[in-house]
Design a protein around this motif. Structure first.
Motif, PDB file in Angstrom:
ATOM      1  N   THR A  17       0.847  -1.205   0.000  1.00  0.00           N
ATOM      2  CA  THR A  17       0.000   0.000   0.000  1.00  0.00           C
ATOM      3  C   THR A  17       0.874   1.243   0.000  1.00  0.00           C
ATOM      4  O   THR A  17       0.627   2.199  -0.744  1.00  0.00           O
ATOM      5  N   ARG A  18       1.907   1.246   0.822  1.00  0.00           N
ATOM      6  CA  ARG A  18       2.844   2.380   0.875  1.00  0.00           C
ATOM      7  C   ARG A  18       3.500   2.587  -0.494  1.00  0.00           C
ATOM      8  O   ARG A  18       3.567   3.702  -1.004  1.00  0.00           O
ATOM      9  N   LEU A  19       3.995   1.524  -1.096  1.00  0.00           N
ATOM     10  CA  LEU A  19       4.688   1.637  -2.383  1.00  0.00           C
ATOM     11  C   LEU A  19       3.742   2.107  -3.489  1.00  0.00           C
ATOM     12  O   LEU A  19       4.115   2.948  -4.307  1.00  0.00           O
ATOM     13  N   ASP A  20       2.527   1.585  -3.501  1.00  0.00           N
ATOM     14  CA  ASP A  20       1.561   1.954  -4.532  1.00  0.00           C
ATOM     15  C   ASP A  20       1.126   3.412  -4.421  1.00  0.00           C
ATOM     16  O   ASP A  20       0.856   4.063  -5.428  1.00  0.00           O
ATOM     17  N   THR A  21       1.063   3.925  -3.200  1.00  0.00           N
ATOM     18  CA  THR A  21       0.548   5.268  -2.937  1.00  0.00           C
ATOM     19  C   THR A  21       1.659   6.309  -2.869  1.00  0.00           C
ATOM     20  O   THR A  21       1.397   7.507  -2.875  1.00  0.00           O
ATOM     21  N   ARG A  22       2.898   5.882  -2.852  1.00  0.00           N
ATOM     22  CA  ARG A  22       4.027   6.797  -2.636  1.00  0.00           C
ATOM     23  C   ARG A  22       4.093   7.958  -3.631  1.00  0.00           C
ATOM     24  O   ARG A  22       4.330   9.095  -3.208  1.00  0.00           O
ATOM     25  N   PRO A  23       3.902   7.762  -4.936  1.00  0.00           N
ATOM     26  CA  PRO A  23       3.981   8.914  -5.839  1.00  0.00           C
ATOM     27  C   PRO A  23       2.980  10.029  -5.477  1.00  0.00           C
ATOM     28  O   PRO A  23       3.333  11.207  -5.472  1.00  0.00           O
ATOM     29  N   ALA A  24       1.754   9.662  -5.162  1.00  0.00           N
ATOM     30  CA  ALA A  24       0.753  10.667  -4.766  1.00  0.00           C
ATOM     31  C   ALA A  24       1.139  11.315  -3.444  1.00  0.00           C
ATOM     32  O   ALA A  24       0.964  12.525  -3.254  1.00  0.00           O
ATOM     33  N   HIS A  25       1.674  10.535  -2.524  1.00  0.00           N
ATOM     34  CA  HIS A  25       2.110  11.059  -1.227  1.00  0.00           C
ATOM     35  C   HIS A  25       3.252  12.070  -1.406  1.00  0.00           C
ATOM     36  O   HIS A  25       3.223  13.147  -0.800  1.00  0.00           O
ATOM     37  N   VAL A  26       4.217  11.752  -2.240  1.00  0.00           N
ATOM     38  CA  VAL A  26       5.349  12.661  -2.462  1.00  0.00           C
ATOM     39  C   VAL A  26       4.873  13.963  -3.107  1.00  0.00           C
ATOM     40  O   VAL A  26       5.304  15.056  -2.708  1.00  0.00           O
ATOM     41  N   ASP A  27       3.965  13.882  -4.061  1.00  0.00           N
ATOM     42  CA  ASP A  27       3.401  15.096  -4.663  1.00  0.00           C
ATOM     43  C   ASP A  27       2.689  15.936  -3.608  1.00  0.00           C
ATOM     44  O   ASP A  27       2.796  17.165  -3.593  1.00  0.00           O
ATOM     45  N   TRP A  28       1.952  15.288  -2.733  1.00  0.00           N
ATOM     46  CA  TRP A  28       1.240  15.962  -1.639  1.00  0.00           C
ATOM     47  C   TRP A  28       2.229  16.668  -0.719  1.00  0.00           C
ATOM     48  O   TRP A  28       2.019  17.825  -0.338  1.00  0.00           O
ATOM     49  N   LEU A  29       3.329  15.993  -0.385  1.00  0.00           N
ATOM     50  CA  LEU A  29       4.347  16.609   0.471  1.00  0.00           C
ATOM     51  C   LEU A  29       4.922  17.861  -0.175  1.00  0.00           C
ATOM     52  O   LEU A  29       5.100  18.885   0.485  1.00  0.00           O
ATOM     53  N   LYS A  30       5.229  17.778  -1.472  1.00  0.00           N
ATOM     54  CA  LYS A  30       5.842  18.905  -2.179  1.00  0.00           C
ATOM     55  C   LYS A  30       4.934  20.134  -2.205  1.00  0.00           C
ATOM     56  O   LYS A  30       5.418  21.260  -2.269  1.00  0.00           O
ATOM     57  N   ALA A  31       3.635  19.925  -2.142  1.00  0.00           N
ATOM     58  CA  ALA A  31       2.677  21.026  -2.209  1.00  0.00           C
ATOM     59  C   ALA A  31       2.307  21.562  -0.827  1.00  0.00           C
ATOM     60  O   ALA A  31       1.539  22.510  -0.724  1.00  0.00           O
ATOM     61  N   GLY A  32       2.859  20.972   0.228  1.00  0.00           N
ATOM     62  CA  GLY A  32       2.431  21.336   1.571  1.00  0.00           C
ATOM     63  C   GLY A  32       3.452  22.113   2.376  1.00  0.00           C
ATOM     64  O   GLY A  32       4.514  22.484   1.874  1.00  0.00           O
ATOM     65  N   PRO A  33       3.136  22.334   3.648  1.00  0.00           N
ATOM     66  CA  PRO A  33       3.980  23.138   4.545  1.00  0.00           C
ATOM     67  C   PRO A  33       5.078  22.317   5.223  1.00  0.00           C
ATOM     68  O   PRO A  33       5.338  22.442   6.417  1.00  0.00           O
ATOM     69  N   VAL A  34       5.729  21.474   4.464  1.00  0.00           N
ATOM     70  CA  VAL A  34       6.673  20.496   5.016  1.00  0.00           C
ATOM     71  C   VAL A  34       8.066  21.100   5.157  1.00  0.00           C
ATOM     72  O   VAL A  34       8.609  21.685   4.227  1.00  0.00           O
ATOM     73  N   ARG A  35       8.627  20.928   6.338  1.00  0.00           N
ATOM     74  CA  ARG A  35      10.013  21.342   6.583  1.00  0.00           C
ATOM     75  C   ARG A  35      10.955  20.140   6.507  1.00  0.00           C
ATOM     76  O   ARG A  35      12.118  20.282   6.165  1.00  0.00           O
ATOM     77  N   LEU A  36      10.456  18.958   6.856  1.00  0.00           N
ATOM     78  CA  LEU A  36      11.262  17.737   6.861  1.00  0.00           C
ATOM     79  C   LEU A  36      10.308  16.563   6.723  1.00  0.00           C
ATOM     80  O   LEU A  36       9.212  16.590   7.287  1.00  0.00           O
ATOM     81  N   ALA A  37      10.699  15.553   5.972  1.00  0.00           N
ATOM     82  CA  ALA A  37       9.863  14.365   5.823  1.00  0.00           C
ATOM     83  C   ALA A  37      10.733  13.176   5.473  1.00  0.00           C
ATOM     84  O   ALA A  37      11.743  13.313   4.785  1.00  0.00           O
TER      85      ALA A  37
END
Length: 78
Positions: A17-37
């Motif tokens: 599930t993590r591997l299948d969803t990772r591309p969408a998750h990474v895009d979400w991180l890039k668009a958010g208020p993330v300082r570290l992930a």
């Protein structure tokens, strides 16, 4: 703006599930208020996530985290 640490633990056996969803998750991180992930790794396998994000308050941090594609996919146990 305050920083919040978000620690998410995957459900057991949910690596695919993590591997299948990772591309969408990474895009979400890039668009958010993330300082570290990054992933939490145990025995050489990704089994969770650690995020440090900026948010106005805890409610705003929780609301943003609730939109994570990993959350929608049911990846997290906690």
């Amino acid at each position: 703006m305050p920083l919040f640490a978000v620690i998410c633990r995957d459900n057991p056996g949910a690596l695919q599930t993590r591997l299948d969803t990772r591309p969408a998750h990474v895009d979400w991180l890039k668009a958010g208020p993330v300082r570290l992930a990054g992933p939490l790794v145990e025995d050489g396998e990704m089994r969770g996530s650690l995020l440090v994000i900026e948010a106005d308050d805890l409610a705003a941090a929780n609301a943003w985290v609730a939109t994570d594609p990993y959350t929608a996919a049911g990846l997290f146990a906690s």
